[in-house]
Design an enzyme around this catalytic site. Structure first.
Site, PDB file in Angstrom:
ATOM      1  N   LYS A 149     -55.347  62.473  11.877  1.00 18.97           N
ATOM      2  CA  LYS A 149     -55.672  61.046  11.816  1.00 18.97           C
ATOM      3  C   LYS A 149     -55.499  60.365  13.170  1.00 18.97           C
ATOM      4  O   LYS A 149     -56.212  59.411  13.492  1.00 18.97           O
ATOM      5  CB  LYS A 149     -54.811  60.376  10.747  1.00 18.97           C
ATOM      6  CG  LYS A 149     -55.119  60.847   9.319  1.00 18.97           C
ATOM      7  CD  LYS A 149     -56.567  60.591   8.935  1.00 18.97           C
ATOM      8  CE  LYS A 149     -56.843  60.901   7.470  1.00 18.97           C
ATOM      9  NZ  LYS A 149     -58.229  60.588   7.077  1.00 18.97           N
ATOM     10  N   TYR A 183     -51.605  66.413   9.031  1.00 16.91           N
ATOM     11  CA  TYR A 183     -52.357  65.223   8.608  1.00 16.91           C
ATOM     12  C   TYR A 183     -52.282  64.123   9.669  1.00 16.91           C
ATOM     13  O   TYR A 183     -53.302  63.529  10.037  1.00 16.91           O
ATOM     14  CB  TYR A 183     -51.793  64.723   7.278  1.00 16.91           C
ATOM     15  CG  TYR A 183     -52.546  63.565   6.671  1.00 16.91           C
ATOM     16  CD1 TYR A 183     -53.751  63.763   6.014  1.00 16.91           C
ATOM     17  CD2 TYR A 183     -52.039  62.261   6.737  1.00 16.91           C
ATOM     18  CE1 TYR A 183     -54.447  62.704   5.443  1.00 16.91           C
ATOM     19  CE2 TYR A 183     -52.717  61.192   6.167  1.00 16.91           C
ATOM     20  CZ  TYR A 183     -53.924  61.423   5.525  1.00 16.91           C
ATOM     21  OH  TYR A 183     -54.600  60.359   4.959  1.00 16.91           O
TER      22      TYR A 183
END
Length: 246
Positions: free
Chosen positions: A158, A154
């Protein structure tokens, strides 16, 4: 403020995306609510917007799929002729410690969170360039700036969004297209509401302001970046995080 603007919000059926769609519609934009699997939720927000006098439409598309994304962009442009605001919000998590994370879980998160944004920008960019205007807003995360244990996939996706934002901003700046990112911190969601009081206290203790934010805080930032007040802002990351990344 955004009257007559055409806005596409990916992953808009739930959470932050849902609130972004609601706020853009309240400001007068026509909102295309993109969803992948949450059809019911997407139709609910469309109904809410239209009952309040706004205009919205739900369209299914898996942003991780290059060809499906191309067909989605064509469908939107064929009907609305232009897109003024693109919010790349669609995202998933597959949390695990790095030594236990499967290759599939790593790839799935990057395919949706990072490649999904690339697909949307890639397929809408010709329209933006032709009209010589537009706002692209990518929803990143403080995890992409600080890292987070158990979220290597994740956080990487990002962080990649931030690099994508800055590169595309440089490419499109001369055509009056602004590209920015919003990096939410810890936000009140259905998941955090089910946490124990002790866990919530520990989480809040990591935030200088001492409390979590809400989806409206993120939507407010997106509305600002989508409006004329941000016409001279591009390639930036706006952290909405209660001070975590100061």
């Amino acid at each position: 403020m955004l009257t007559g603007k055409i806005a596409v919000v990916t992953g808009a059926g739930r959470g932050i995306g849902r609130e972004i769609a609601r706020r853009l519609a309240e400001c007068g934009a026509v909102v295309i609510v993109n969803y992948h699997g949450s059809k019911e939720a997407a139709l609910e927000i469309v109904k809410e917007i239209t009952e309040k006098g706004g205009t919205a439409e739900a369209i299914q598309c898996d942003v991780a799929d290059f060809e499906a994304s191309e067909a989605f962009a064509k469908q939107v442009l064929d009907k609305y002729k232009r897109v003024d605001i693109l919010v790349n919000n669609a995202g998933i998590t597959r949390d695990n410690l790095i030594m236990r994370m499967s290759e599939q879980d790593y790839e799935d998160v990057l395919d949706t969170n990072l490649k999904g944004a690339f697909h949307m920008i890639r397929h809408f960019s010709r329209s933006f360039l032709k009209q010589r205007s537009g706002k692209i807003i990518n929803i990143s995360s403080v995890s992409g700036l600080l890292g987070n244990p158990g979220q290597a996939n994740y956080a990487a996706s990002k962080a990649g969004l931030i690099g994508l934002t800055k590169s595309v901003a440089r490419e499109l700046a001369s055509r009056n297209i602004q590209v920015n990112a919003v990096a939410p911190g810890f936000i009140e969601t259905d998941m955090t509401k089910s946490m124990t009081e002790e866990a919530r206290k520990e989480l809040s203790g990591r935030i200088p302001m001492g409390r979590m934010g809400n989806t409206g805080n993120i939507a407010d930032a997106v509305v600002f970046l989508a409006g004329t007040g941000a016409d001279y802002i591009t390639g930036q990351v706006l952290c909405v995080d209660g001070g975590m990344c100061m």
